[in-house]
Design a protein around this motif. Structure first.
Motif, short mmCIF file in Angstrom:
data_model
loop_
_atom_site.label_atom_id
_atom_site.label_comp_id
_atom_site.label_asym_id
_atom_site.label_seq_id
_atom_site.Cartn_x
_atom_site.Cartn_y
_atom_site.Cartn_z
N THR A 51 -14.22 -30.56 10.14
CA THR A 51 -15.12 -29.98 9.15
C THR A 51 -14.57 -28.66 8.64
OG1 THR A 51 -17.07 -31.03 10.13
CG2 THR A 51 -17.46 -29.11 8.74
N VAL A 52 -14.53 -28.52 7.31
CA VAL A 52 -14.03 -27.33 6.64
C VAL A 52 -15.16 -26.73 5.82
CG1 VAL A 52 -12.30 -26.39 5.06
CG2 VAL A 52 -11.73 -28.38 6.49
N VAL A 53 -15.41 -25.44 5.99
CA VAL A 53 -16.36 -24.75 5.11
C VAL A 53 -15.58 -23.74 4.28
CG1 VAL A 53 -18.33 -25.08 6.64
CG2 VAL A 53 -16.96 -23.02 6.86
N ALA A 54 -15.88 -23.71 2.99
CA ALA A 54 -15.20 -22.80 2.06
C ALA A 54 -16.28 -22.01 1.33
CB ALA A 54 -14.33 -23.57 1.07
N VAL A 55 -16.33 -20.69 1.58
CA VAL A 55 -17.42 -19.87 1.05
C VAL A 55 -16.92 -18.64 0.31
CG1 VAL A 55 -18.98 -20.64 2.87
CG2 VAL A 55 -17.66 -18.53 3.19
N GLY A 56 -15.61 -18.54 0.10
CA GLY A 56 -15.07 -17.28 -0.36
C GLY A 56 -15.10 -17.02 -1.85
N SER A 57 -15.44 -18.01 -2.67
CA SER A 57 -15.35 -17.78 -4.11
C SER A 57 -16.55 -18.39 -4.82
CB SER A 57 -14.06 -18.39 -4.68
OG SER A 57 -14.10 -19.80 -4.59
N HIS A 58 -16.86 -17.83 -5.98
CA HIS A 58 -17.93 -18.37 -6.83
C HIS A 58 -17.48 -18.40 -8.28
CE1 HIS A 58 -18.51 -13.97 -6.84
NE2 HIS A 58 -18.79 -14.15 -8.12
N GLU A 59 -16.19 -18.64 -8.49
CA GLU A 59 -15.63 -18.65 -9.83
C GLU A 59 -14.88 -19.95 -10.08
OE1 GLU A 59 -13.94 -14.51 -10.90
OE2 GLU A 59 -13.82 -14.66 -8.72
N PRO A 60 -14.97 -20.50 -11.29
CA PRO A 60 -14.32 -21.78 -11.58
C PRO A 60 -12.81 -21.75 -11.44
CG PRO A 60 -16.00 -21.32 -13.23
CD PRO A 60 -15.85 -20.06 -12.40
N ASP A 61 -12.17 -20.58 -11.58
CA ASP A 61 -10.70 -20.52 -11.53
C ASP A 61 -10.19 -20.02 -10.19
OD1 ASP A 61 -11.52 -17.92 -11.75
OD2 ASP A 61 -10.02 -17.35 -13.24
N ALA A 62 -11.04 -20.00 -9.17
CA ALA A 62 -10.62 -19.59 -7.83
C ALA A 62 -11.00 -20.66 -6.84
CB ALA A 62 -11.28 -18.27 -7.44
N ARG A 63 -10.10 -20.93 -5.91
CA ARG A 63 -10.39 -21.92 -4.88
C ARG A 63 -9.60 -21.60 -3.62
NH1 ARG A 63 -7.21 -27.47 -6.62
NH2 ARG A 63 -5.29 -26.51 -7.37
N GLU A 64 -10.10 -22.12 -2.51
CA GLU A 64 -9.43 -21.95 -1.21
C GLU A 64 -8.84 -23.26 -0.70
OE1 GLU A 64 -11.87 -18.63 1.14
OE2 GLU A 64 -13.18 -20.17 0.31
N LEU A 65 -9.26 -24.38 -1.25
CA LEU A 65 -8.84 -25.70 -0.78
C LEU A 65 -8.09 -26.44 -1.88
CD1 LEU A 65 -12.21 -26.81 0.86
CD2 LEU A 65 -10.36 -25.42 1.87
N ASP A 66 -7.13 -27.26 -1.50
CA ASP A 66 -6.41 -28.03 -2.51
C ASP A 66 -7.15 -29.34 -2.82
OD1 ASP A 66 -5.61 -30.02 -0.63
OD2 ASP A 66 -3.66 -29.07 -0.29
N GLY A 67 -6.79 -29.93 -3.96
CA GLY A 67 -7.48 -31.12 -4.41
C GLY A 67 -7.29 -32.32 -3.51
N GLY A 68 -6.14 -32.39 -2.84
CA GLY A 68 -5.90 -33.50 -1.94
C GLY A 68 -6.90 -33.53 -0.79
N LEU A 69 -7.19 -32.37 -0.22
CA LEU A 69 -8.17 -32.30 0.86
C LEU A 69 -9.56 -32.68 0.36
CD1 LEU A 69 -9.25 -31.59 3.64
CD2 LEU A 69 -9.18 -29.17 2.98
N VAL A 70 -9.94 -32.12 -0.79
CA VAL A 70 -11.27 -32.41 -1.34
C VAL A 70 -11.42 -33.90 -1.62
CG1 VAL A 70 -12.79 -31.98 -3.30
CG2 VAL A 70 -11.53 -30.08 -2.27
N ALA A 71 -10.37 -34.54 -2.14
CA ALA A 71 -10.44 -35.96 -2.47
C ALA A 71 -10.59 -36.83 -1.23
CB ALA A 71 -9.18 -36.36 -3.24
N ARG A 72 -10.00 -36.41 -0.10
CA ARG A 72 -10.09 -37.17 1.14
C ARG A 72 -11.44 -37.02 1.83
NH1 ARG A 72 -6.29 -34.52 4.88
NH2 ARG A 72 -7.16 -36.02 6.38
N ALA A 73 -12.17 -35.97 1.49
CA ALA A 73 -13.29 -35.52 2.30
C ALA A 73 -14.63 -36.06 1.83
CB ALA A 73 -13.34 -33.99 2.30
N THR A 74 -15.57 -36.11 2.78
CA THR A 74 -16.99 -36.16 2.43
C THR A 74 -17.37 -34.76 1.96
OG1 THR A 74 -17.44 -37.84 4.11
CG2 THR A 74 -19.32 -36.55 3.30
N LEU A 75 -17.74 -34.63 0.70
CA LEU A 75 -17.93 -33.32 0.06
C LEU A 75 -19.41 -33.02 -0.12
CD1 LEU A 75 -16.86 -30.79 -1.41
CD2 LEU A 75 -16.68 -32.20 -3.48
N VAL A 76 -19.88 -31.95 0.53
CA VAL A 76 -21.27 -31.52 0.43
C VAL A 76 -21.29 -30.12 -0.17
CG1 VAL A 76 -23.38 -30.98 1.72
CG2 VAL A 76 -21.96 -32.93 2.39
N VAL A 77 -22.25 -29.86 -1.06
CA VAL A 77 -22.37 -28.57 -1.73
C VAL A 77 -23.80 -28.05 -1.54
CG1 VAL A 77 -20.58 -29.07 -3.43
CG2 VAL A 77 -22.95 -29.68 -3.93
#
Length: 355
Positions: A257-283
Motif C-alpha cells: 500500500t502506497v499513500v501519496a499526500v504531498g501535492s495538490h497541483e495537476p503538474d506535480a506528482r510523487e508516483l509514476d504512471g506505471g505504478l498508478v496503472a497497476r494499482a487499486t486506486l482510491v482517492v
C-alpha cells in the motif's frame, strides 16, 4: 467575537490524539458525510506563494481554513505552510473558536492516510518507507503505527541531518529505523520546492512530463539503497513536495500500500504512471482528485489510465464498496476541507468539556 477561544497547536494535539482522529473521520463517513459535496478550495496566486481557502459544512458545524504556501520560507527559518482555522456554528454561522490551522493539517492528513491504510493494507504490514523528513513524515509514522504493527521505518530525505534526526526519533519510539539521503548539492532557487523545502530550478523544474515509468536512480536519493528499501516495503508514505516521481513504480510489490499526500497541483506528482496503472486506486473524492491530483491527472492526460481506473473514494472504501485487486494499492490524498472540519469540531467539543 469578544473572548473567542484560540486553540493553539499543543492544545489541538492534546485534545485529539491521532488514533481518535482516525476513528472520527471514519465515523463521519459512515454517518453519511459525502466527500464529493465538499466545496473545492480556491487557490489564489500571490507574489510570495499561494493562499488556499478551505470551507466546509457538516452536521452541527461549519468552518474555513485559510492556509498559505510560501516556498521561500524555509530559507528564512519560517514554515513553508501556515494557516488559521475558524470554526462556526452550523445553524447560525456564529464564530465558535479559532485554531492553529497547521496543527489541524498536521493531524488530519496522517489520520486520513491511516484510515485508508486501515482498509487497504495487509494486516501484517510491518515495514514502512517514508519519503520526506518534515512534520508530515513524522505524523505518518505515528498514525500508521496505530493501524498496522510497524516494526521498521526507512526515512528518505534530501537533508542528511533531518533524515537522521527523524530516524533517531523513530528509534526512541521502539522502531528499527534508518535514514537514506542525497548528498548532492540542491539545485538553484525557483518557486518549486522538493520535499525538505529545498528549491528546485532550471531544466529539472521545467522539464516536460511524460508518463513512462520512472527508471534508474530514484529522484533525489541514492538509488540502490532506496530501491532496496522500496522493494521490501509493506507500506510507503510519500510526504513531499516533489514535482516528479520519487522512485520507479515497478519496484513496488503486489499487495503493498502506497499513500501519496504531498501535492495538490495537476503538474506535480510523487508516483509514476506505471505504478498508478497497476494499482487499486482510491482517492479522497473523485472531484478533488480530477481537479488537483497530478498523480491521477497526469496518467489520465497521457492515456495510461482513464477515469474508470479510480476504484472509489474514501467513503466507498470505508463502506466496503471498493474491490481490491491483486496489484499494489494506492491512496492519493490532496487534503480536503471536510477533514479539517471533523477534527476541528472534535477539538472544540473536547475543549468545551474541560472549561
Amino acid at each position: 467575537m469578544t473572548g473567542l477561544p484560540y486553540l493553539d497547536a499543543a492544545t489541538v494535539a492534546r485534545l485529539v490524539p491521532v488514533a481518535d482522529a482516525v476513528q472520527m473521520l471514519e465515523d463521519a463517513l459512515k454517518a453519511g458525510l459525502d466527500p464529493e459535496r465538499t466545496p473545492q478550495r480556491p487557490v489564489v496566486e500571490l507574489p510570495a506563494g499561494q493562499l488556499l481557502l478551505m470551507p466546509a459544512a457538516a452536521g452541527r458545524y461549519a468552518g474555513v481554513k485559510a492556509a498559505t504556501v510560501a516556498p521561500a520560507n524555509p530559507g528564512r527559518g519560517l514554515p513553508r505552510i501556515q494557516g488559521t482555522y475558524l470554526l462556526l456554528d452550523g445553524d447560525t454561522l456564529t464564530p465558535l473558536a479559532v485554531m492553529d490551522g497547521i496543527a489541524l493539517t498536521s493531524l488530519r492528513t496522517p489520520a486520513v492516510s491511516a484510515l485508508a491504510v486501515r482498509h487497504l493494507a495487509e494486516p501484517d504490514a510491518r515495514e514502512l518507507v517514508v519519503f520526506g523528513s518534515g512534520p508530515q513524515a513524522w505524523g505518518h509514522v505515528l498514525a500508521l503505527r496505530e493501524v498496522r504493527p510497524l516494526t521498521g521505518v526507512t526515512i528518505v530525505g534530501r537533508d542528511q541531518g533531518r533524515a537522521e534526526a527523524l530516524a533517531a526519533r523513530c528509534r526512541t519510539h521502539g522502531l528499527r529505523a534508518q535514514a537514506l539521503y542525497d548528498e548532492r548539492p540542491a539545485p538553484e532557487t525557483r518557486t518549486q520546492t522538493l520535499y525538505d523545502g529545498r528549491p528546485v530550478s532550471g531544466a529539472r523544474a521545467q522539464a516536460p512530463y511524460d508518463d513512462r515509468p520512472a527508471s534508474g536512480e530514484p529522484h533525489g536519493v541514492q538509488g540502490r539503497e532506496v530501491a532496496e528499501a522500496v522493494a521490501r516495503a509493506d507500506l510507503i508514505a510519500c510526504c513531499t513536495t516533489a514535482r516528479q516521481p520519487l522512485f520507479p513504480g515497478e519496484l513496488v510489490r503486489d499487495g503493498v500500500t502506497v499513500v501519496a499526500v504531498g501535492s495538490h497541483e495537476p503538474d506535480a506528482r510523487e508516483l509514476d504512471g506505471g505504478l498508478v496503472a497497476r494499482a487499486t486506486l482510491v482517492v479522497e473524492a473523485r472531484s478533488a482528485a480530477l481537479a488537483e491530483a497530478g498523480d491521477v491527472i497526469q496518467p489520465i492526460r497521457h492515456g495510461t489510465i482513464t477515469t474508470h481506473h479510480l476504484a472509489g473514494n474514501l467513503a466507498d472504501l470505508v463502506a466496503g464498496r471498493v474491490t481490491v485487486g491483486a496489484g499494489p494499492r494506492v491512496f492519493k490524498g490532496t487534503g480536503m476541507a471536510w477533514e479539517d472540519l471533523v477534527v476541528a469540531a472534535a477539538a472544540y467539543e473536547a475543549w468545551s468539556r474541560t472549561t
